[in-house]
Design a protein around this motif. Structure first.
Motif, PDB file in Angstrom:
ATOM      1  N   ARG A  11       0.706  -1.223   0.130  1.00 47.34           N
ATOM      2  CA  ARG A  11      -0.250   0.103  -0.116  1.00 47.34           C
ATOM      3  C   ARG A  11       0.363   0.878  -0.079  1.00 47.34           C
ATOM      4  N   GLY A  12       2.054   1.156  -0.383  1.00 46.45           N
ATOM      5  CA  GLY A  12       2.679   2.433  -0.323  1.00 46.45           C
ATOM      6  C   GLY A  12       3.360   3.142  -2.030  1.00 46.45           C
ATOM      7  N   SER A  13       3.651   4.278  -1.850  1.00 51.23           N
ATOM      8  CA  SER A  13       4.137   4.842  -3.181  1.00 51.23           C
ATOM      9  C   SER A  13       4.715   4.422  -3.965  1.00 51.23           C
ATOM     10  N   VAL A  14       4.712   3.842  -3.608  1.00 57.11           N
ATOM     11  CA  VAL A  14       6.289   2.404  -4.580  1.00 57.11           C
ATOM     12  C   VAL A  14       5.253   1.711  -5.415  1.00 57.11           C
ATOM     13  N   ALA A  15       4.978   1.200  -3.978  1.00 60.09           N
ATOM     14  CA  ALA A  15       3.987  -0.483  -4.921  1.00 60.09           C
ATOM     15  C   ALA A  15       2.607   0.232  -6.017  1.00 60.09           C
ATOM     16  N   VAL A  16       2.006   0.543  -5.363  1.00 57.74           N
ATOM     17  CA  VAL A  16       1.104   1.382  -5.763  1.00 57.74           C
ATOM     18  C   VAL A  16       0.985   2.002  -7.294  1.00 57.74           C
ATOM     19  N   THR A  17       2.283   2.623  -7.127  1.00 61.39           N
ATOM     20  CA  THR A  17       2.029   3.227  -8.392  1.00 61.39           C
ATOM     21  C   THR A  17       2.783   2.370  -9.649  1.00 61.39           C
ATOM     22  N   SER A  18       3.656   1.478  -9.149  1.00 60.73           N
ATOM     23  CA  SER A  18       4.111   0.217  -9.568  1.00 60.73           C
ATOM     24  C   SER A  18       2.682  -0.220 -10.195  1.00 60.73           C
ATOM     25  N   ILE A  19       1.816  -0.417  -9.167  1.00 64.45           N
ATOM     26  CA  ILE A  19       0.315  -1.587  -9.904  1.00 64.45           C
ATOM     27  C   ILE A  19      -0.147  -0.732 -11.054  1.00 64.45           C
ATOM     28  N   ASN A 133      10.290  -6.731  -2.306  1.00 65.27           N
ATOM     29  CA  ASN A 133      10.462  -6.415  -1.291  1.00 65.27           C
ATOM     30  C   ASN A 133      10.623  -4.638  -1.157  1.00 65.27           C
ATOM     31  N   VAL A 134       9.411  -3.601  -1.324  1.00 67.01           N
ATOM     32  CA  VAL A 134       9.673  -2.387  -1.184  1.00 67.01           C
ATOM     33  C   VAL A 134       8.857  -1.373   0.318  1.00 67.01           C
ATOM     34  N   SER A 135       9.582  -2.182   1.020  1.00 69.26           N
ATOM     35  CA  SER A 135       8.701  -1.601   2.490  1.00 69.26           C
ATOM     36  C   SER A 135       9.528  -0.730   2.782  1.00 69.26           C
ATOM     37  N   SER A 136       9.858   0.256   3.903  1.00 64.83           N
ATOM     38  CA  SER A 136      10.641   0.552   4.038  1.00 64.83           C
ATOM     39  C   SER A 136      11.774  -0.080   4.741  1.00 64.83           C
ATOM     40  N   THR A 137      12.738   1.445   4.992  1.00 64.22           N
ATOM     41  CA  THR A 137      14.582   0.906   4.836  1.00 64.22           C
ATOM     42  C   THR A 137      14.369   0.531   6.867  1.00 64.22           C
ATOM     43  N   ASN A 239      20.466  14.815   0.312  1.00 62.48           N
ATOM     44  CA  ASN A 239      19.598  14.754  -0.281  1.00 62.48           C
ATOM     45  C   ASN A 239      18.450  14.730   0.432  1.00 62.48           C
ATOM     46  N   LEU A 240      17.785  15.090  -0.102  1.00 63.25           N
ATOM     47  CA  LEU A 240      16.726  16.087   0.828  1.00 63.25           C
ATOM     48  C   LEU A 240      14.950  15.443   0.091  1.00 63.25           C
ATOM     49  N   LEU A 241      14.125  14.343   1.171  1.00 65.01           N
ATOM     50  CA  LEU A 241      12.916  13.970   0.513  1.00 65.01           C
ATOM     51  C   LEU A 241      12.023  13.719   1.162  1.00 65.01           C
ATOM     52  N   GLY A 242      11.013  13.973   0.993  1.00 68.79           N
ATOM     53  CA  GLY A 242       9.609  13.767   2.489  1.00 68.79           C
ATOM     54  C   GLY A 242       8.718  12.217   1.786  1.00 68.79           C
ATOM     55  N   GLY A 243       7.408  12.478   2.170  1.00 70.92           N
ATOM     56  CA  GLY A 243       6.882  11.175   1.817  1.00 70.92           C
ATOM     57  C   GLY A 243       7.522   9.952   3.516  1.00 70.92           C
ATOM     58  N   GLY A 244       6.752   9.296   3.316  1.00 68.76           N
ATOM     59  CA  GLY A 244       7.005   8.119   3.851  1.00 68.76           C
ATOM     60  C   GLY A 244       8.501   6.880   3.681  1.00 68.76           C
TER      61      GLY A 244
END
Length: 392
Positions: A11-19, A133-137, A239-244
């Protein structure tokens, strides 16, 4: 060949974008931009088609896939028209996204994950399944004696919390006869005991940490300096980033794992590690976008001092999603070719690839193309493996 992609962090950003991306491409609503498996050197009949991919996964979140997709529209990641067009299909994937299991022991948890994978494969009649695995680091775990031997690890799972989450999924994938890809800098399958397990069950694995932004540029620029015999004095990046992902990397232990992964390409490509550091800072306001600023100082002929600066602005999920699809297709095809164990040929995709591999992007691309072009042509699709569905 119908092929399952089981996404850890579905349900994360990478997974949903992939689907959403796969659904859009198969409906001719978008071109497969960013999917290197659609380039002529990598087209091969052993690769499952994008139309043959079936999605499922686990997550601790309960946000629906459609709701997450609309959130990504609001964030400027996904086009609203595309999400509207595939909303019904995306809702249909929901039945195959389950809450991440949590058993009384890690043995129980691994068994439940393996059972979910086996059920997914059987219900959809899939030739094979790739767990990505595309979950959190994760933080790097302390060493444990059971990591060295599969039998010792199997015994330890009954009594103590020995494995980080990514490694539980690798363990479950292997016992269920599924391939595994770690798209994060987590431990995943990088334990001798899990390598033994993959060999025992005849399944391949790959990783780790998808190469999508600053490190992608490092893997191009560092070989340039090396080939021109220019001495890199320092290389520093912010590196600057937001999101989960950014929120996760705000934790020092996860940040340290990510930074170590990003730095390896310089050390391996240049043959030395220049001065400087890589920083990762969390900026919630920029959401799924990320910015990298790098300053490189180097010496030329007669010690003349020079510098190179670059700025990279990218959308993390849009950069990562096509690589997730590529890796799933390539790993499934490798499994169909009878390959097992680590796949160093997939180093092209990773910051911290498994094995003794080149770290320059051009060399990695050459190795990837030669590997795929050397595959045989499949005659009949292989049926599902006959896994036990239980940790062993």
């Amino acid at each position: 060949m119908r092929t399952g992609i089981w996404l850890v962090g579905a349900r994360g950003s990478v997974a949903v974008t992939s689907i959403v991306g796969a659904l859009a491409v198969r409906a001719s609503l978008a071109d497969p931009v960013g999917c290197v498996t659609e380039l002529p050197p990598l087209r091969h009949p052993a690769l499952p088609a994008l139309s043959d991919l079936v999605f499922g996964g686990h997550d601790v979140s309960c946000v629906s896939l459609v709701k997450k997709a609309h959130a990504l529209v609001a964030a400027g990641v996904l086009p609203a028209a595309v999400v509207a067009a595939v909303a019904d299909e995306l809702a249909g994937v929901e039945a195959d996204v389950r809450h991440a299991p949590d058993g009384a022991t890690q043995h129980d948890t691994v068994a439940r994950i393996a059972a979910d994978l086996a059920d997914f494969r059987e219900r959809h009649g899939l030739a094979r399944v790739v767990v990505v695995n595309v979950s959190s680091t994760e933080a790097i775990p302390p060493d444990h004696p059971a990591y060295a031997d599969a039998a010792a690890l199997a015994a330890a799972l009954h009594h103590e919390p020995v494995l980080p989450p990514s490694s539980r999924y690798a363990y479950a994938a292997f016992t269920a006869g599924c391939a595994y890809v770690d798209f994060t800098p987590s431990t995943g399958a990088r334990l001798p005991a899990l390598d033994q397990l993959a060999a025992r069950h005849g399944v391949p694995y790959a990783g780790s940490d998808g190469k999508t932004g600053e490190t992608l540029l490092k893997s191009v620029l560092a070989p340039m300096f090396a080939m021109r015999n220019l001495h890199v004095r320092s290389w520093s990046g912010t590196n600057l980033l937001g999101g989960g992902d950014g929120a996760t990397l705000a934790r020092p232990e996860a940040n340290a794992a990510k930074v170590a992964s990003k730095q390896r390409v310089l050390r391996e490509t240049l043959g030395y590690e220049p001065e400087g550091h890589t920083r990762i800072d969390y900026v919630p306001d920029i959401g799924d976008l990320k910015t990298a600023w790098d300053l490189i100082t180097f010496s030329g002929f007669l010690g003349s001092r020079m510098r190179l600066e670059f700025t990279w602005h990218g959308c993390d999920s849009a950069l990562a999603a096509p690589l997730v699809l590529d890796l799933a297709r390539l790993t499934a095809a490798a499994h169909a070719q009878g390959l097992s164990g680590p796949l160093p040929q997939l180093a092209f995709f990773f910051k911290d690839p498994i094995g003794d591999v080149p770290h320059g992007l051009a060399e990695q691309w050459r190795d990837l193309c030669e590997w795929v072009q050397g595959w045989g042509v499949p005659t009949t699709p292989a049926g599902p493996a006959e896994p036990s569905g239980q940790p062993s």
